[in-house]
Motif scaffolding. Sequence first.
Motif, PDB file in Angstrom:
ATOM      1  N   GLN A 198       0.884  -1.122   0.145  1.00 48.60           N
ATOM      2  CA  GLN A 198      -0.021   0.059   0.184  1.00 48.60           C
ATOM      3  C   GLN A 198       0.786   1.367  -0.021  1.00 48.60           C
ATOM      4  O   GLN A 198       0.612   2.131  -0.431  1.00 48.60           O
ATOM      5  N   ALA A 199       2.310   1.235   0.440  1.00 42.82           N
ATOM      6  CA  ALA A 199       2.878   2.251   0.527  1.00 42.82           C
ATOM      7  C   ALA A 199       3.644   2.401  -0.944  1.00 42.82           C
ATOM      8  O   ALA A 199       3.774   1.419  -1.508  1.00 42.82           O
ATOM      9  N   PRO A 200       3.951   3.715  -1.192  1.00 45.31           N
ATOM     10  CA  PRO A 200       4.550   4.137  -2.540  1.00 45.31           C
ATOM     11  C   PRO A 200       5.852   3.235  -2.727  1.00 45.31           C
ATOM     12  O   PRO A 200       6.681   3.186  -1.762  1.00 45.31           O
ATOM     13  N   THR A 201       6.304   2.733  -3.754  1.00 45.56           N
ATOM     14  CA  THR A 201       7.588   2.228  -4.090  1.00 45.56           C
ATOM     15  C   THR A 201       8.282   3.138  -5.038  1.00 45.56           C
ATOM     16  O   THR A 201       7.710   4.014  -5.572  1.00 45.56           O
ATOM     17  N   ALA A 202       9.591   2.639  -5.503  1.00 46.02           N
ATOM     18  CA  ALA A 202      10.228   3.421  -6.386  1.00 46.02           C
ATOM     19  C   ALA A 202       9.506   3.700  -7.823  1.00 46.02           C
ATOM     20  O   ALA A 202       9.714   4.535  -8.513  1.00 46.02           O
ATOM     21  N   VAL A 203       8.659   2.669  -8.165  1.00 46.86           N
ATOM     22  CA  VAL A 203       7.979   2.724  -9.440  1.00 46.86           C
ATOM     23  C   VAL A 203       6.265   2.658  -9.386  1.00 46.86           C
ATOM     24  O   VAL A 203       5.643   3.032 -10.468  1.00 46.86           O
ATOM     25  N   HIS A 204       5.933   2.772  -8.144  1.00 42.99           N
ATOM     26  CA  HIS A 204       4.545   3.163  -7.974  1.00 42.99           C
ATOM     27  C   HIS A 204       4.294   4.292  -6.807  1.00 42.99           C
ATOM     28  O   HIS A 204       4.740   4.091  -5.665  1.00 42.99           O
ATOM     29  N   GLY A 205       3.935   5.377  -7.237  1.00 39.96           N
ATOM     30  CA  GLY A 205       3.706   6.465  -6.436  1.00 39.96           C
ATOM     31  C   GLY A 205       2.324   6.288  -5.780  1.00 39.96           C
ATOM     32  O   GLY A 205       1.523   5.301  -5.630  1.00 39.96           O
ATOM     33  N   ASN A 206       1.813   7.347  -5.094  1.00 34.58           N
ATOM     34  CA  ASN A 206       0.708   7.591  -4.373  1.00 34.58           C
ATOM     35  C   ASN A 206      -0.574   8.159  -5.286  1.00 34.58           C
ATOM     36  O   ASN A 206      -1.486   8.555  -4.755  1.00 34.58           O
ATOM     37  N   ALA A 207      -0.188   8.491  -6.697  1.00 36.86           N
ATOM     38  CA  ALA A 207      -1.473   8.942  -7.497  1.00 36.86           C
ATOM     39  C   ALA A 207      -1.742  10.464  -7.042  1.00 36.86           C
ATOM     40  O   ALA A 207      -2.681  10.830  -7.602  1.00 36.86           O
ATOM     41  N   SER A 208      -1.013  11.169  -6.220  1.00 38.99           N
ATOM     42  CA  SER A 208      -1.304  12.580  -5.916  1.00 38.99           C
ATOM     43  C   SER A 208      -0.145  13.527  -6.103  1.00 38.99           C
ATOM     44  O   SER A 208      -0.220  14.542  -6.312  1.00 38.99           O
ATOM     45  N   GLN A 209       1.208  12.739  -6.540  1.00 38.89           N
ATOM     46  CA  GLN A 209       2.126  13.650  -6.943  1.00 38.89           C
ATOM     47  C   GLN A 209       2.350  13.930  -8.245  1.00 38.89           C
ATOM     48  O   GLN A 209       1.540  13.213  -8.978  1.00 38.89           O
ATOM     49  N   PRO A 210       3.005  14.661  -8.835  1.00 39.06           N
ATOM     50  CA  PRO A 210       2.960  14.980 -10.177  1.00 39.06           C
ATOM     51  C   PRO A 210       3.697  14.068 -11.219  1.00 39.06           C
ATOM     52  O   PRO A 210       4.386  13.244 -10.299  1.00 39.06           O
ATOM     53  N   TYR A 211       3.413  13.808 -12.185  1.00 37.96           N
ATOM     54  CA  TYR A 211       3.783  12.768 -13.180  1.00 37.96           C
ATOM     55  C   TYR A 211       5.354  13.150 -13.299  1.00 37.96           C
ATOM     56  O   TYR A 211       5.952  14.099 -13.347  1.00 37.96           O
ATOM     57  N   PRO A 212       6.178  11.987 -13.213  1.00 36.99           N
ATOM     58  CA  PRO A 212       7.594  12.187 -13.294  1.00 36.99           C
ATOM     59  C   PRO A 212       8.355  12.998 -14.446  1.00 36.99           C
ATOM     60  O   PRO A 212       9.217  13.595 -14.523  1.00 36.99           O
TER      61      PRO A 212
END
Length: 103
Positions: free
Chosen positions: A9-23
Amino acid sequence: MPADATIPQAPTAVHGNASQPYPCHAAPEPPGSEPFIDYGYCRTSLDHQPPGARHGSSDPRCPRSCPHKAPERVAVQFTKVFAWNGARAAAALSKAHRDRSGK
């Protein structure tokens, strides 16, 4: 529907939390690669959506300050040309605007 308990459930290096800007907003060039059509701007930002939509040009994860984001008026024109004349004509329109504006 049962949840998959094996997915963290926590963000990982490849999966964010969907509230941060796209890289990609920090990348020097807009996303895309050969053999895909070069639209000049981020393709997602060219999908004009009404304010409040959570995808396309109104996606909140695509910040207004992103250097690859198409201006709203270009996205409106792009959407119409894409529907009427296809992807290549719409790409020519958006690339011509980007070349003229330098943004």
